[in-house]
Scaffold this motif. Structure first.
Motif, PDB file in Angstrom:
ATOM      1  N   ALA A  93      87.100 122.612 -48.314  1.00 17.35           N
ATOM      2  CA  ALA A  93      87.546 122.244 -49.293  1.00 17.35           C
ATOM      3  C   ALA A  93      87.814 122.318 -50.757  1.00 17.35           C
ATOM      4  CB  ALA A  93      86.901 120.548 -49.639  1.00 17.35           C
ATOM      5  N   ASP A  94      88.599 122.037 -51.601  1.00 15.66           N
ATOM      6  CA  ASP A  94      88.632 123.248 -52.627  1.00 15.66           C
ATOM      7  C   ASP A  94      87.690 122.628 -53.783  1.00 15.66           C
ATOM      8  OD1 ASP A  94      91.899 122.970 -53.663  1.00 15.66           O
ATOM      9  OD2 ASP A  94      91.359 124.106 -52.339  1.00 15.66           O
ATOM     10  N   SER A  95      86.950 122.062 -53.301  1.00 10.34           N
ATOM     11  CA  SER A  95      85.558 121.249 -54.117  1.00 10.34           C
ATOM     12  C   SER A  95      84.325 121.483 -53.586  1.00 10.34           C
ATOM     13  CB  SER A  95      85.557 119.323 -53.976  1.00 10.34           C
ATOM     14  OG  SER A  95      84.810 119.329 -52.398  1.00 10.34           O
ATOM     15  N   VAL A  96      83.910 122.610 -52.510  1.00  7.45           N
ATOM     16  CA  VAL A  96      82.732 123.591 -52.530  1.00  7.45           C
ATOM     17  C   VAL A  96      83.393 125.332 -52.168  1.00  7.45           C
ATOM     18  CG1 VAL A  96      82.522 121.102 -50.488  1.00  7.45           C
ATOM     19  CG2 VAL A  96      83.467 123.159 -49.829  1.00  7.45           C
ATOM     20  N   LYS A  97      84.334 125.539 -52.231  1.00 10.33           N
ATOM     21  CA  LYS A  97      84.760 126.821 -52.145  1.00 10.33           C
ATOM     22  C   LYS A  97      83.445 127.522 -52.995  1.00 10.33           C
ATOM     23  CE  LYS A  97      89.802 126.466 -50.671  1.00 10.33           C
ATOM     24  NZ  LYS A  97      90.825 127.270 -50.766  1.00 10.33           N
ATOM     25  N   GLY A  98      83.213 128.515 -51.939  1.00 15.71           N
ATOM     26  CA  GLY A  98      82.213 129.389 -52.901  1.00 15.71           C
ATOM     27  C   GLY A  98      80.763 128.687 -53.033  1.00 15.71           C
ATOM     28  N   ARG A  99      81.509 128.062 -52.191  1.00 20.05           N
ATOM     29  CA  ARG A  99      79.380 126.829 -52.814  1.00 20.05           C
ATOM     30  C   ARG A  99      78.539 126.734 -51.218  1.00 20.05           C
ATOM     31  NH1 ARG A  99      78.442 121.886 -54.765  1.00 20.05           N
ATOM     32  NH2 ARG A  99      80.566 121.836 -54.293  1.00 20.05           N
ATOM     33  N   PHE A 100      79.301 126.517 -50.947  1.00 19.29           N
ATOM     34  CA  PHE A 100      78.980 126.099 -48.905  1.00 19.29           C
ATOM     35  C   PHE A 100      79.752 127.189 -48.339  1.00 19.29           C
ATOM     36  CE2 PHE A 100      79.441 121.085 -49.451  1.00 19.29           C
ATOM     37  CZ  PHE A 100      78.361 120.999 -50.561  1.00 19.29           C
ATOM     38  N   THR A 101      78.889 127.290 -47.228  1.00 19.32           N
ATOM     39  CA  THR A 101      79.276 128.392 -45.897  1.00 19.32           C
ATOM     40  C   THR A 101      79.034 127.437 -44.226  1.00 19.32           C
ATOM     41  OG1 THR A 101      78.614 129.550 -46.929  1.00 19.32           O
ATOM     42  CG2 THR A 101      78.800 130.385 -44.994  1.00 19.32           C
ATOM     43  N   ILE A 102      80.425 127.242 -43.685  1.00 20.17           N
ATOM     44  CA  ILE A 102      79.979 126.750 -41.997  1.00 20.17           C
ATOM     45  C   ILE A 102      80.391 127.741 -41.404  1.00 20.17           C
ATOM     46  CG2 ILE A 102      82.426 127.327 -42.085  1.00 20.17           C
ATOM     47  CD1 ILE A 102      82.465 124.476 -40.552  1.00 20.17           C
ATOM     48  N   SER A 103      79.294 127.837 -40.639  1.00 17.45           N
ATOM     49  CA  SER A 103      78.826 128.773 -39.622  1.00 17.45           C
ATOM     50  C   SER A 103      79.051 128.478 -38.135  1.00 17.45           C
ATOM     51  CB  SER A 103      77.538 129.998 -40.196  1.00 17.45           C
ATOM     52  OG  SER A 103      76.195 129.229 -40.093  1.00 17.45           O
ATOM     53  N   ARG A 104      78.615 128.983 -37.058  1.00 16.42           N
ATOM     54  CA  ARG A 104      78.525 128.517 -35.196  1.00 16.42           C
ATOM     55  C   ARG A 104      77.698 129.698 -34.347  1.00 16.42           C
ATOM     56  NH1 ARG A 104      83.742 126.268 -33.520  1.00 16.42           N
ATOM     57  NH2 ARG A 104      83.718 126.024 -31.433  1.00 16.42           N
ATOM     58  N   ASP A 105      76.847 129.250 -33.993  1.00 13.69           N
ATOM     59  CA  ASP A 105      76.052 129.557 -32.863  1.00 13.69           C
ATOM     60  C   ASP A 105      76.851 129.309 -31.560  1.00 13.69           C
ATOM     61  OD1 ASP A 105      74.340 130.571 -31.099  1.00 13.69           O
ATOM     62  OD2 ASP A 105      72.520 130.641 -32.645  1.00 13.69           O
ATOM     63  N   ALA A 106      77.317 129.772 -30.888  1.00 17.21           N
ATOM     64  CA  ALA A 106      77.714 129.505 -29.876  1.00 17.21           C
ATOM     65  C   ALA A 106      77.116 129.623 -28.372  1.00 17.21           C
ATOM     66  CB  ALA A 106      78.864 130.568 -29.239  1.00 17.21           C
ATOM     67  N   ALA A 107      76.016 130.645 -28.568  1.00 14.56           N
ATOM     68  CA  ALA A 107      75.129 130.391 -27.895  1.00 14.56           C
ATOM     69  C   ALA A 107      74.286 128.755 -27.995  1.00 14.56           C
ATOM     70  CB  ALA A 107      74.043 131.072 -27.492  1.00 14.56           C
ATOM     71  N   ASN A 143      75.852 126.542 -29.240  1.00 11.90           N
ATOM     72  CA  ASN A 143      76.157 124.962 -29.226  1.00 11.90           C
ATOM     73  C   ASN A 143      76.242 124.587 -30.959  1.00 11.90           C
ATOM     74  OD1 ASN A 143      78.258 125.169 -27.366  1.00 11.90           O
ATOM     75  ND2 ASN A 143      77.137 123.733 -26.190  1.00 11.90           N
ATOM     76  N   THR A 144      75.527 125.211 -31.741  1.00 10.02           N
ATOM     77  CA  THR A 144      75.511 124.275 -32.966  1.00 10.02           C
ATOM     78  C   THR A 144      76.353 125.362 -33.741  1.00 10.02           C
ATOM     79  OG1 THR A 144      72.727 124.449 -32.090  1.00 10.02           O
ATOM     80  CG2 THR A 144      72.867 124.053 -34.520  1.00 10.02           C
ATOM     81  N   VAL A 145      76.239 124.384 -34.509  1.00 10.79           N
ATOM     82  CA  VAL A 145      77.440 124.359 -36.316  1.00 10.79           C
ATOM     83  C   VAL A 145      76.326 124.387 -37.476  1.00 10.79           C
ATOM     84  CG1 VAL A 145      78.492 122.172 -36.077  1.00 10.79           C
ATOM     85  CG2 VAL A 145      79.878 124.455 -36.924  1.00 10.79           C
ATOM     86  N   TYR A 146      76.666 125.037 -38.190  1.00 13.61           N
ATOM     87  CA  TYR A 146      75.644 124.724 -40.064  1.00 13.61           C
ATOM     88  C   TYR A 146      76.924 124.854 -40.562  1.00 13.61           C
ATOM     89  CZ  TYR A 146      72.203 127.232 -36.528  1.00 13.61           C
ATOM     90  OH  TYR A 146      71.860 127.229 -35.390  1.00 13.61           O
ATOM     91  N   LEU A 147      76.516 123.775 -41.885  1.00 16.42           N
ATOM     92  CA  LEU A 147      77.057 123.621 -43.616  1.00 16.42           C
ATOM     93  C   LEU A 147      75.520 124.637 -44.153  1.00 16.42           C
ATOM     94  CD1 LEU A 147      79.428 123.083 -44.727  1.00 16.42           C
ATOM     95  CD2 LEU A 147      78.523 121.091 -45.143  1.00 16.42           C
ATOM     96  N   GLN A 148      75.797 125.329 -44.860  1.00 18.24           N
ATOM     97  CA  GLN A 148      74.361 125.849 -46.063  1.00 18.24           C
ATOM     98  C   GLN A 148      75.456 125.310 -47.549  1.00 18.24           C
ATOM     99  OE1 GLN A 148      71.788 127.569 -46.316  1.00 18.24           O
ATOM    100  NE2 GLN A 148      71.359 126.796 -48.493  1.00 18.24           N
ATOM    101  N   MET A 149      75.354 124.436 -47.016  1.00 18.08           N
ATOM    102  CA  MET A 149      75.039 124.100 -49.124  1.00 18.08           C
ATOM    103  C   MET A 149      74.389 124.577 -49.998  1.00 18.08           C
ATOM    104  SD  MET A 149      75.798 120.311 -47.470  1.00 18.08           S
ATOM    105  CE  MET A 149      73.837 119.443 -47.640  1.00 18.08           C
ATOM    106  N   ASN A 150      74.790 125.291 -51.249  1.00 17.19           N
ATOM    107  CA  ASN A 150      74.477 125.839 -52.288  1.00 17.19           C
ATOM    108  C   ASN A 150      74.904 124.909 -53.327  1.00 17.19           C
ATOM    109  OD1 ASN A 150      73.042 127.683 -50.646  1.00 17.19           O
ATOM    110  ND2 ASN A 150      74.484 129.407 -50.471  1.00 17.19           N
ATOM    111  N   SER A 151      74.169 125.047 -54.538  1.00 16.89           N
ATOM    112  CA  SER A 151      74.497 124.568 -55.348  1.00 16.89           C
ATOM    113  C   SER A 151      74.923 123.687 -56.012  1.00 16.89           C
ATOM    114  CB  SER A 151      75.790 125.530 -56.475  1.00 16.89           C
ATOM    115  OG  SER A 151      75.363 127.480 -57.047  1.00 16.89           O
ATOM    116  N   LEU A 152      74.631 122.756 -55.134  1.00 13.61           N
ATOM    117  CA  LEU A 152      74.552 121.057 -55.160  1.00 13.61           C
ATOM    118  C   LEU A 152      74.432 120.826 -56.086  1.00 13.61           C
ATOM    119  CD1 LEU A 152      72.480 120.249 -52.193  1.00 13.61           C
ATOM    120  CD2 LEU A 152      75.004 120.787 -51.795  1.00 13.61           C
ATOM    121  N   LYS A 153      76.000 119.721 -56.241  1.00 13.65           N
ATOM    122  CA  LYS A 153      76.105 118.688 -57.392  1.00 13.65           C
ATOM    123  C   LYS A 153      76.168 117.875 -57.321  1.00 13.65           C
ATOM    124  CE  LYS A 153      79.744 122.541 -58.686  1.00 13.65           C
ATOM    125  NZ  LYS A 153      81.326 122.141 -58.710  1.00 13.65           N
ATOM    126  N   LEU A 154      75.845 116.938 -57.980  1.00 14.26           N
ATOM    127  CA  LEU A 154      75.516 115.128 -57.972  1.00 14.26           C
ATOM    128  C   LEU A 154      76.974 114.335 -57.487  1.00 14.26           C
ATOM    129  CD1 LEU A 154      74.563 113.913 -61.928  1.00 14.26           C
ATOM    130  CD2 LEU A 154      73.415 114.096 -59.624  1.00 14.26           C
TER     131      LEU A 154
END
Length: 123
Positions: A60-74, A76-87
């Motif tokens: 989403a435009d609102s999180v670009k540059g701050r959030f990163t999605i990644s997957r570990d196929a082995a 079966n897990t998906v992650y969401l790294q959230m940086n510079s969090l806002k209210l």
């Protein structure tokens, strides 16, 4: 039966970081997309980030540059790294997956959802 279990939510001050995890099990299909959505009180559920089987990612435009999605196929897990969090990032965050196509952020195309994990950002 597909089960998605989210974890990693919590309370953090603005500018801080959190990492959400979503562990999937019970697949009888190869998931085309795994995605994170969020829903704040009184608002519609919205797409935050998606990851396709081809490892393309969408944000989403609102999180670009701050959030990163990644997957570990082995795992079966998906992650969401959230940086510079806002209210305005305060919401219940949900993991979702589907076997079909369509826009990654279209809530109606997802068949499987986790129970959600709360993220609260304070000043």
């Amino acid at each position: 039966q597909v089960q998605l279990v989210e974890s990693g939510g919590g309370s953090v001050q603005a500018g801080g970081s959190l990492r959400l995890s979503c562990a999937a099990s019970g697949y009888t299909f190869s998931p085309v997309v795994m995605a994170w959505f969020r829903q704040a009180p009184g608002k519609e559920r919205e797409g935050v980030a998606g990851s396709t089987r081809s490892i393309s990612t969408y944000y989403a435009d609102s999180v670009k540059g701050r959030f990163t999605i990644s997957r570990d196929a082995a795992k079966n897990t998906v992650y969401l790294q959230m940086n510079s969090l806002k209210l305005e990032d305060t919401a219940m965050y949900y993991c979702a997956t589907r076997s079909g196509g369509g826009s990654w952020s279209d809530v109606s195309t997802y068949s499987y959802w986790g129970q959600g994990t709360q993220v609260t950002v304070s000043s």
